[in-house]
Design an enzyme around this catalytic site. Structure first.
Site, PDB file in Angstrom:
ATOM      1  N   TYR A 146       0.829  -1.219   0.000  1.00 48.23           N
ATOM      2  CA  TYR A 146       0.000   0.000   0.000  1.00 48.23           C
ATOM      3  C   TYR A 146       0.866   1.273   0.000  1.00 48.23           C
ATOM      4  CZ  TYR A 146      -3.342   3.546   1.329  1.00 48.23           C
ATOM      5  OH  TYR A 146      -4.080   4.694   1.345  1.00 48.23           O
ATOM      6  N   VAL A 171      -4.182  12.453  -2.839  1.00 49.94           N
ATOM      7  CA  VAL A 171      -3.760  13.628  -2.063  1.00 49.94           C
ATOM      8  C   VAL A 171      -2.466  14.273  -2.568  1.00 49.94           C
ATOM      9  CG1 VAL A 171      -4.965  13.105   0.124  1.00 49.94           C
ATOM     10  CG2 VAL A 171      -2.646  12.230  -0.264  1.00 49.94           C
TER      11      VAL A 171
HETATM   12  N1  GLN Z   1      -1.207   7.461   0.937  1.00 53.42           N
HETATM   13  C1  GLN Z   1      -2.344   8.236   1.324  1.00 53.42           C
HETATM   14  C2  GLN Z   1      -2.889   7.720   2.654  1.00 53.42           C
HETATM   15  O1  GLN Z   1      -2.838   6.554   2.874  1.00 53.42           O
HETATM   16  C3  GLN Z   1      -3.395   8.157   0.261  1.00 53.42           C
HETATM   17  C4  GLN Z   1      -4.623   8.968   0.567  1.00 53.42           C
HETATM   18  C5  GLN Z   1      -5.193   9.669  -0.605  1.00 53.42           C
HETATM   19  O2  GLN Z   1      -4.577   9.916  -1.628  1.00 53.42           O
HETATM   20  N2  GLN Z   1      -6.408  10.094  -0.425  1.00 53.42           N
HETATM   21  O3  GLN Z   1      -3.364   8.462   3.459  1.00 53.42           O
END
Ligand code: GLN
Length: 311
Positions: free
Chosen positions: A191, A261
């Site tokens: 992840y 994000v």
């Molecule tokens: N890597 C980010 C997280 O786990 C991904 C979240 C997103 O892009 N909304 O919080």
């Protein structure tokens, strides 16, 4: 499509001049280093043309856009068995919310919130070789975009892992409920690494083309997923791709899309175009502010909404 070339350039010029740009994500420290001044836009059309403007070739952290390609990989490997681990309903909650998971017995609402994406990462990770999961997503992205150089940004991956306590909590909670079957550490490694993949708008727009084209990559003619799976993924992008702002995005833009994000958004106009936009400043729900504004302008000007009878 001279009009589209002009439109893309005009949108980029307007966005470059905008003073209301949202806030760059700071909860992952490495992402906070990116300037909020960037704006890039690439439209890859069904007839094989590409229209680009702004920072179209600058790489950025794709973050949650990776959840889309992880899902493609999981569906290709496991088919409908994926839906035993994750649902298909919008959550109406924040992307990293924990509260719903307990109320609903550990099964995440959909594959695009963090909990659901971690459940999908579990499905594509060999527990004894944590590098397999992100490696599969990278291979898919390189193939789809024709860019063998696409890679994980190591500093972002490290930053995510060092601060990803909420994601670890979600993963352990799902493990306790049997939703994760692999090793939690291996699944989280997939992840964090998939979120840290760096890509440009140009490569992202190319990578999305199979979703405007019934599951077949128009560049290679290769089938990536079935037409039914492509249709369903588009449905999930429309209903869940922007977390608790998915309804608002459907209202304003009307296209299946997935945000991250890092400030990127990949949007699909079925039969018409694959569109990638990037501007790092976010709305309070964690979606690119100018990216959404740009897509709204583009979709309205072109009549590209899945709710438009002429699309
Ligand atoms: N890597 C980010 C997280 O786990 C991904 C979240 C997103 O892009 N909304 O919080």
């Amino acid at each position: 499509m001279a009009d589209l070339a002009r439109l893309v350039a005009a949108i980029a010029a307007r966005m470059a001049a905008s003073t209301e740009r949202g806030r760059v994500a700071s909860y992952i420290p490495e992402l906070a280093k990116v300037s909020g001044d960037h704006f890039g836009l690439v439209v890859a059309t069904a007839d094989g043309q590409e229209f680009a403007a702004g920072d179209a070739d600058t790489e950025f952290s794709i973050q949650s856009i990776s959840k889309l390609f992880a899902l493609v990989e999981a569906l290709a490997q496991h088919g409908d068995a994926v839906w035993r681990r994750v649902g298909r309903e919008p959550s109406g909650g924040a992307f990293n919310s924990i509260v719903q998971l307990e109320a609903e017995g550990g099964k995440p609402r959909n594959p695009f919130i963090n909990a659901g994406a971690i459940a999908v990462s579990d499905l594509i990770t060999d527990p004894d070789d944590p590098r397999t999961g992100a490696g599969r997503i990278l291979r898919l992205l390189r193939e789809l975009s024709g860019a063998p150089t696409i890679a994980v940004d190591g500093a972002v991956a490290y930053s995510e892992a060092a601060t990803g306590h909420r994601n670890a909590a979600l993963a352990h909670f799902m493990k306790a409920h049997g939703i994760l079957t692999g090793k939690v550490e291996a699944t989280l490694s997939t992840y964090f690494h998939q979120c840290a993949i760096a890509m440009s708008c140009r490569h992202l727009a190319r990578a999305g083309r199979f979703l405007m084209n019934g599951g077949i990559d128009p560049a290679s003619g290769q089938r990536i997923i079935s037409a039914e799976q492509a249709r369903r993924i588009n449905a999930l992008m429309l209903t869940c791709g922007h977390y608790d702002a998915s309804g608002e995005f459907a209202f304003l833009v009307g296209l299946p899309a997935k945000s991250g994000v890092g400030g990127g958004i990949l949007a699909i106009a079925p039969g018409r175009a694959s569109i990638a936009v990037w501007s790092p400043g976010l709305s309070p729900q964690g979606n690119s502010l100018l990216g959404t504004a740009a897509l709204e302008e583009l979709a309205n000007a072109m009549g590209w909404s899945v709710f438009n009878p002429e699309l």
